[in-house]
Design a protein around this motif. Structure first.
Motif, short mmCIF file in Angstrom:
data_model
loop_
_atom_site.label_atom_id
_atom_site.label_comp_id
_atom_site.label_asym_id
_atom_site.label_seq_id
_atom_site.Cartn_x
_atom_site.Cartn_y
_atom_site.Cartn_z
N TYR A 23 1.11 -2.53 6.70
CA TYR A 23 0.58 -2.90 5.40
C TYR A 23 1.08 -1.96 4.31
O TYR A 23 0.91 -0.74 4.38
CB TYR A 23 -0.95 -2.88 5.41
CG TYR A 23 -1.54 -3.27 4.07
CD1 TYR A 23 -1.55 -4.59 3.66
CD2 TYR A 23 -2.05 -2.32 3.20
CE1 TYR A 23 -2.05 -4.97 2.42
CE2 TYR A 23 -2.56 -2.68 1.97
CZ TYR A 23 -2.55 -4.01 1.59
OH TYR A 23 -3.04 -4.35 0.35
N ARG A 24 1.73 -2.55 3.29
CA ARG A 24 2.22 -1.80 2.14
C ARG A 24 1.86 -2.51 0.83
O ARG A 24 2.52 -2.32 -0.18
CB ARG A 24 3.74 -1.63 2.22
CG ARG A 24 4.22 -0.85 3.44
CD ARG A 24 3.79 0.60 3.39
NE ARG A 24 4.24 1.35 4.57
CZ ARG A 24 3.88 2.62 4.82
NH1 ARG A 24 3.09 3.26 3.97
NH2 ARG A 24 4.32 3.23 5.90
N GLY A 25 0.80 -3.32 0.87
CA GLY A 25 0.42 -4.10 -0.29
C GLY A 25 -0.34 -3.29 -1.32
O GLY A 25 -0.83 -2.19 -1.05
N PHE B 244 2.19 -13.59 11.88
CA PHE B 244 1.79 -12.90 10.66
C PHE B 244 2.88 -13.15 9.62
O PHE B 244 4.02 -13.47 9.96
CB PHE B 244 1.62 -11.40 10.89
CG PHE B 244 0.41 -11.04 11.71
CD1 PHE B 244 -0.72 -10.49 11.11
CD2 PHE B 244 0.40 -11.23 13.08
CE1 PHE B 244 -1.83 -10.15 11.86
CE2 PHE B 244 -0.71 -10.90 13.85
CZ PHE B 244 -1.84 -10.36 13.23
N GLY B 245 2.55 -12.98 8.36
CA GLY B 245 3.52 -13.12 7.29
C GLY B 245 3.31 -12.04 6.26
O GLY B 245 2.21 -11.49 6.14
N GLU B 246 4.36 -11.73 5.52
CA GLU B 246 4.29 -10.69 4.48
C GLU B 246 4.91 -11.24 3.21
O GLU B 246 6.02 -11.77 3.23
CB GLU B 246 5.04 -9.44 4.94
CG GLU B 246 4.99 -8.29 3.96
CD GLU B 246 5.92 -7.15 4.36
OE1 GLU B 246 5.51 -5.98 4.23
OE2 GLU B 246 7.05 -7.43 4.79
N ASP B 247 4.19 -11.10 2.09
CA ASP B 247 4.75 -11.60 0.83
C ASP B 247 5.58 -10.52 0.15
O ASP B 247 5.73 -9.40 0.66
CB ASP B 247 3.67 -12.17 -0.07
CG ASP B 247 2.68 -11.13 -0.61
OD1 ASP B 247 2.98 -9.92 -0.56
OD2 ASP B 247 1.60 -11.54 -1.08
N GLU B 248 6.10 -10.86 -1.01
CA GLU B 248 7.00 -9.95 -1.71
C GLU B 248 6.33 -8.64 -2.08
O GLU B 248 6.97 -7.58 -2.11
CB GLU B 248 7.53 -10.64 -2.98
CG GLU B 248 9.03 -10.71 -3.01
CD GLU B 248 9.56 -11.58 -4.13
OE1 GLU B 248 10.52 -11.13 -4.79
OE2 GLU B 248 9.05 -12.69 -4.33
N ALA B 249 5.03 -8.69 -2.34
CA ALA B 249 4.31 -7.49 -2.75
C ALA B 249 3.89 -6.62 -1.58
O ALA B 249 3.54 -5.46 -1.76
CB ALA B 249 3.07 -7.89 -3.56
N GLY B 250 3.90 -7.18 -0.36
CA GLY B 250 3.48 -6.42 0.81
C GLY B 250 2.12 -6.83 1.34
O GLY B 250 1.63 -6.21 2.30
N GLU B 251 1.50 -7.86 0.76
CA GLU B 251 0.25 -8.37 1.32
C GLU B 251 0.56 -9.14 2.59
O GLU B 251 1.64 -9.72 2.75
CB GLU B 251 -0.46 -9.26 0.31
CG GLU B 251 -1.02 -8.52 -0.89
CD GLU B 251 -2.07 -7.48 -0.49
OE1 GLU B 251 -2.99 -7.83 0.27
OE2 GLU B 251 -1.96 -6.33 -0.96
N ILE B 252 -0.42 -9.17 3.51
CA ILE B 252 -0.19 -9.72 4.84
C ILE B 252 -1.09 -10.94 5.08
O ILE B 252 -2.25 -10.97 4.68
CB ILE B 252 -0.41 -8.65 5.92
CG1 ILE B 252 0.60 -7.50 5.72
CG2 ILE B 252 -0.26 -9.23 7.32
CD1 ILE B 252 0.45 -6.37 6.70
#
Length: 418
Positions: free
Chosen positions: A344-346, A392-400
């Protein structure tokens, strides 16, 4: 999907597993082991220690993880991927062979790509399985898909977007790999571009049980491997000059690491480039492996001599020397098929930075993997769901995000603190 069964059976397994005792939070010395029942197998083999990363600030005792509905009315989702092109779009894979675009919380009705006629998806682990966008997708429009064809073989194909940014051009198909499969399960299927710009391809051992086709340790076979290719040189690809087995007699130059059973999702930590690999086990153990940034080339993950840190079969003797040591494992009393996720880096939960989220397809459990204050690996169950966790998926901002295969829905994973 991740394992070797049919969807109705997975639903039954998941219902039973949800009733299992929840795992208490806590810190366990690496490799972290989770087991709610007494294990009758021989004790684990002696393994070398793993260098722990610096302590993180995450405190699982004060954190709550919950599911927030994101997208519904999805047909067997298998992956959710960002193009990292500044558009904010997410691309949703359906098992049967469609890629749909998600904007905000809205799923588009027109497919970005529909290759359903090419995809064989009857088997539980078959279908359209993986998607990766070229690092320069915003400029060249290239993306890559991994699917099983009508014969059950693994296909890795490059496509290009059309003049419409929301539609691919099917006529641009360029095949990179056609890998024959001896059995319908253990297809791997993930595609990820590394921080080095090369394409990493995870393949299963060919199927069956116990690596019966003897692929995982055979470097002349493309199955049971992590492959690494340069899609920007050669036709249809080139070999990175530092791939570890170039020139080795009988070895395929595409092989970057070997000894995998069925890597079902792997990802690079966007903050430090560490590689997290979730490898589905056989009968008793699931594992998480971490390769520090800049390492891992030529690694042997140990299958089929090892299932996580344990000799396989349990009655056999084995030598773990020279193999990758999992940083975490859990027994089949807690699930039966690991689904790898992301670190997680969101922006929404700074107190959860650096926690690797992953789950189990059968039991619906979601864990967080981080470092305790003493620097040791710590594995904590953060959420019990009723989902058959397919990806799992990760968006451009880092939300999961997380998907339920049979539930036909995507959820945003939301952290909160008192």
């Amino acid at each position: 999907m991740p394992r070797r069964s049919f969807p109705l059976l997975w639903i039954a397994v998941a219902i039973v597993a949800v009733a299992c005792q929840a795992l208490p939070a806590g810190s366990i010395a690496a490799p972290v082991r989770l087991d709610a029942t007494k294990d009758t197998a021989p004790p684990p083999v002696e393994v070398q220690s793993v260098q722990a990363a610096p302590p993180a600030t995450f405190d699982p005792a004060t954190v709550t993880l919950s599911l927030e509905p994101f997208v519904s009315d999805v047909n067997q989702p298998t992956d959710l991927v960002s193009a990292h092109d500044g558009s904010g779009r997410l691309f949703l894979l359906e098992k049967a062979g469609r890629i749909l675009i998600v904007r905000g919380r809205q799923r588009g009705t027109q497919p970005f790509l529909d290759i359903t006629p090419l995809v064989g998806s009857r088997g539980a682990e078959q279908g359209l399985l993986g998607l990766a966008f070229h690092p320069q997708f915003a400029n060249n429009g290239y993306f890559f898909v991994d699917y099983t064809d009508r014969n059950g073989d693994t296909m890795i194909v490059r496509y290009q977007v059309s003049s419409d940014p929301d539609a691919a051009d099917p006529s641009t198909a360029l095949m990179l790999f056609h890998i024959p499969k001896p059995a319908p399960n253990h297809n791997g299927g993930d595609l990820v571009f590394g921080p080095d710009g090369y394409l990493y391809i995870g393949t299963g051992d060919g199927g069956g049980a116990g690596d019966q086709f003897h692929n995982a340790q055979d470097k002349s076979a493309l199955l049971g491997k992590m492959l690494r290719v340069d899609v920007d040189s050669g036709t249809p690809y080139g070999i990175p000059p530092d791939n570890p087995f170039i020139g080795e007699n009988g070895a395929r130059p595409e092989v970057w690491a070997y000894g995998l059973r069925n890597p079902w999702r792997y990802s690079f930590d966007r903050a430090n480039d560490d590689l997290y690999v979730a490898d589905v086990g056989q009968d008793r153990w699931e594992e998480i492996d971490v390769l520090a940034a800049g390492t891992g080339s030529g690694s042997n993950f140990g299958w089929p001599q090892l299932e996580a840190t344990h000799c396989y079969p349990p009655s056999a003797a084995c030598d773990p020397a020279g193999t990758v040591v999992p940083v975490a494992e859990y027994s089949h009393s807690l699930g039966c098929s690991v689904t790898g996720g992301y670190v997680y880096r969101g922006p929404q939960a700074p107190f959860a930075q650096g926690v690797y989220l992953y789950g189990d397809f059968c039991s619906g459990r979601i864990w967080g993997l981080d470092h305790a204050p003493d620097g040791s690996w710590r594995q904590t169950q953060l959420l019990q769901t009723a989902l058959a966790l397919s990806t799992f998926g990760e968006d451009e901002a880092g939300e999961i995000y997380v998907a339920g295969l049979d539930e036909g829905a995507i959820f945003h994973l939301v952290f909160s603190q008192p």
